[in-house]
Design a protein around this motif. Structure first.
Motif, PDB file in Angstrom:
ATOM      1  N   GLN A 170     -22.483  30.774   1.603  1.00 37.76           N
ATOM      2  CA  GLN A 170     -21.182  30.926   0.956  1.00 37.76           C
ATOM      3  C   GLN A 170     -21.128  32.208   0.133  1.00 37.76           C
ATOM      4  N   ARG A 171     -22.190  32.482  -0.589  1.00 33.85           N
ATOM      5  CA  ARG A 171     -22.214  33.666  -1.442  1.00 33.85           C
ATOM      6  C   ARG A 171     -22.137  34.965  -0.638  1.00 33.85           C
ATOM      7  N   GLU A 173     -20.949  35.215   2.598  1.00 36.19           N
ATOM      8  CA  GLU A 173     -19.712  35.256   3.375  1.00 36.19           C
ATOM      9  C   GLU A 173     -19.834  35.907   4.752  1.00 36.19           C
ATOM     10  N   LYS A 273     -12.892  23.868   8.015  1.00 32.21           N
ATOM     11  CA  LYS A 273     -14.359  23.895   7.973  1.00 32.21           C
ATOM     12  C   LYS A 273     -14.932  24.449   9.270  1.00 32.21           C
ATOM     13  N   PHE A 278     -16.135  26.872   3.549  1.00 39.49           N
ATOM     14  CA  PHE A 278     -16.859  25.786   2.896  1.00 39.49           C
ATOM     15  C   PHE A 278     -15.900  24.867   2.139  1.00 39.49           C
ATOM     16  N   ARG A 281     -13.771  25.684  -0.853  1.00 46.26           N
ATOM     17  CA  ARG A 281     -12.815  26.781  -0.751  1.00 46.26           C
ATOM     18  C   ARG A 281     -11.656  26.447   0.183  1.00 46.26           C
TER      19      ARG A 281
END
Length: 339
Positions: A170-171, A173, A273, A278, A281
């Motif tokens: 997620q961080r 991307e 999803k 995620f 978000r």
């Protein structure tokens, strides 16, 4: 001939070819493929290296003159070419010459942006691919990104728990360059080789990539001032603009996909999803897609292309200016206000 990235080393060791063409828009994979060829070339005796960075109007004559000319310092030489423009007539003519004049004493590695599908049907392209080794670099798909991270971690003798993997994915991307940088940092910090969610959160809390993540969050929430502060902070810390651009571009592509789902009345959580968004978000992306117009997103893609070109031609100030426009667009400013 065309080969896959995984077969590059095996193919080279079996029979080094006269010309290798790396094409694609995935910076990390492009760089690593070119680096691998440089190492293999050196190990194979191509000890003299000539480096050329070519633009739209660059003169190819020095390169063409070098091909076939005996090396002054070694029996074999390596010509390394980075081409940062569209495939114009000068490029096509130079490639035709290099293919025709290639020999066993000279190894040529050419790095370019991706080859569009329309170009692959052209006579000039097929002629080059027939006589050269073409390595097209394809972006890692969103559903493959987590496995790419796991494989990368394994190569560094690191393991990762599922929750930690979700956070790291997620961080970063989908940005391979950013993920690689995070993994390098985590390797230095970790002691037992097993990454937990707590370690990921602690290690990346103050990283530039996390700030880039926050920049996008602020923009998608419509907080213009916070988004611009985050952007200026990234620039002030010396963050590479390609990292910010890649993160923004990935979100724009997701937003456009969500907008299509909204139009089809199928933008439920499960569908979002499946796009690689995620769970925490999903609501943010759905609301941002509702707020942003198709015109804004189309213009955002144009700014992405402009920023990408500026980065490749070392126009750093202009690249950051385009990133600012992107941040304003995603924050909700109308295209006419931004331009």
């Amino acid at each position: 001939m065309k080969i896959q990235r995984e077969a590059l080393e095996k193919t080279f060791r079996a029979q080094p070819h006269g010309l290798y063409w790396i094409s694609g828009d995935e910076p990390l994979l492009n760089i690593e493929s070119a680096d691998l060829l440089r190492r293999l070339a050196k190990d194979s005796g191509y000890l003299e290296r000539e480096r050329y960075v070519m633009e739209h109007n660059s003169d190819w004559e020095p390169i063409m003159a070098s091909v076939g000319t005996l090396s002054l310092f070694a029996s074999q030489k390596f010509i390394d070419i980075q081409f940062n423009a569209k495939f114009n007539d000068k490029f096509k003519a130079a490639m035709a010459y290099l293919v025709e004049q290639r020999d066993d004493q000279t190894l040529i590695v050419l790095s370019t942006t991706k080859v569009e599908a329309s170009a692959t049907k052209a006579k000039w392209f097929n002629s080059i691919e027939q006589h050269a080794t073409h390595l097209p670099i394809w972006p890692i798909k969103s559903d493959e990104f987590k496995q790419w991270i796991v494989t990368r971690l394994e190569s560094e003798q690191l393991a990762i728990e599922d929750d930690a993997l979700a956070i790291l994915a997620q961080r970063t991307e989908g940005n391979l360059l950013a993920a690689s940088q995070e993994i390098s940092a985590l390797k230095l910090l970790d002691s037992d080789g097993i990454l937990t969610a707590e370690k990921i959160l602690e290690a990346t809390a103050d990283s530039a990539r996390y700030d880039a993540f926050q920049l996008i969050e602020h923009a998608l929430k419509g907080d213009i001032s916070a988004a611009i502060r985050a952007l200026n902070g990234l620039r002030g810390e010396g963050t590479e603009p390609i990292i910010v651009l890649s993160a923004i571009a990935a979100n724009i592509r997701q937003l456009m996909a969500v907008k299509k789902l909204l139009a089809a009345r199928s933008a439920n959580d499960a569908e979002l999803k499946r796009l690689g968004i995620f769970f925490n978000r999903v609501h943010l992306m759905r609301e941002a897609a509702k707020r942003l117009t198709a015109v804004s997103l189309k213009m955002a893609l144009e700014y992405c292309a402009s920023a990408d070109e500026a980065i490749k031609t070392s126009q750093t100030d202009y690249a950051w200016h385009q990133l600012e426009k992107l941040s304003l667009l995603l924050s909700g400013m109308m295209p006419e206000e931004v331009s």
